[in-house]
Design a protein around this motif. Sequence first.
Motif, PDB file in Angstrom:
ATOM      1  N   ARG A  33      95.390 -66.912  32.054  1.00 20.76           N
ATOM      2  CA  ARG A  33      95.327 -67.829  30.915  1.00 20.76           C
ATOM      3  C   ARG A  33      96.094 -69.130  31.164  1.00 20.76           C
ATOM      4  NH1 ARG A  33      94.230 -64.954  26.205  1.00 20.76           N
ATOM      5  NH2 ARG A  33      93.413 -62.877  26.685  1.00 20.76           N
ATOM      6  N   TYR A  34      96.805 -69.205  32.304  1.00 21.26           N
ATOM      7  CA  TYR A  34      97.715 -70.351  32.481  1.00 21.26           C
ATOM      8  C   TYR A  34      97.950 -70.562  33.970  1.00 21.26           C
ATOM      9  CZ  TYR A  34     102.220 -72.891  32.340  1.00 21.26           C
ATOM     10  OH  TYR A  34     103.236 -73.788  32.528  1.00 21.26           O
ATOM     11  N   ILE A  35      98.082 -71.837  34.362  1.00 16.12           N
ATOM     12  CA  ILE A  35      98.505 -72.171  35.717  1.00 16.12           C
ATOM     13  C   ILE A  35      99.311 -73.465  35.671  1.00 16.12           C
ATOM     14  CG2 ILE A  35      96.392 -73.448  36.269  1.00 16.12           C
ATOM     15  CD1 ILE A  35      96.675 -72.332  39.158  1.00 16.12           C
ATOM     16  N   ASN A  36     100.348 -73.528  36.475  1.00 22.99           N
ATOM     17  CA  ASN A  36     101.193 -74.715  36.553  1.00 22.99           C
ATOM     18  C   ASN A  36     101.559 -74.949  38.030  1.00 22.99           C
ATOM     19  OD1 ASN A  36     102.815 -76.876  35.550  1.00 22.99           O
ATOM     20  ND2 ASN A  36     104.618 -75.608  35.934  1.00 22.99           N
ATOM     21  N   PRO A  37     101.346 -76.144  38.566  1.00 25.14           N
ATOM     22  CA  PRO A  37     100.787 -77.305  37.855  1.00 25.14           C
ATOM     23  C   PRO A  37      99.286 -77.175  37.649  1.00 25.14           C
ATOM     24  CG  PRO A  37     101.123 -77.840  40.162  1.00 25.14           C
ATOM     25  CD  PRO A  37     101.704 -76.469  39.968  1.00 25.14           C
TER      26      PRO A  37
END
Length: 230
Positions: free
Chosen positions: A165-169
Amino acid sequence: MNEREEQDMKHIKKTMPALILVFSGMLLAQHFPVQAGLIVEESETGKKIMEQSAEPETYAPEPDIIIKDENKKEIPAKAEYEGVSFEIESVFIGREIGDHDKDRIDFWEEEVDEQGNLLGEERYVWISLTAKNETEQEKEILINSFRLVNVSEKNVLTGTGAEMRYINPEQKLADNPSKRFHCFFAPGEEKSLEVGYILPEEPEGELYYHIGVWGTFENADCVLVHLEEK
């Protein structure tokens, strides 16, 4: 022969084939039980055993996915997938959003507070890792194909239903924004990444992070990292 006798004889001749068929069916049923691939057609005159035109459908259960002990690693763990090395550095499991940007998390039907902390039974799984392209070619890795999996005491592997649901950067790709979970690497490029999953329920066994694509468990490069907070 009088008229009455003639009528009785005609009736016997008329019903005799049906009586023979009934009697034959009874003998067949007694001495030759109906087998798979045969069907029985019933009528007023008895039963008729016929060969079935098509084999009945049968369903076999899917075999268990068994993984090898040597493919199970502990943090910090290293793995290589399609020429890109991955080093898992840390993991956090809980309902707290931490310092992650709520607006960059793909929420589905989860209940969260104003900050983005989960209010239901779900939990975040935040994984910090370093990835490096070890080749001289450009690489595209679908990192969202890496999955959280359950591993039982007998090394039986099952999915958890958790999705990235999320990745950074952010992987900013103007030509195709839907590829924001695809990591592109120049030759020799190294990236520090943090990825986030939402685990829908308590794992049935030990929780592992599978580096690779589902179905590659028999490959030598298959690595499953034990996700346990240190």
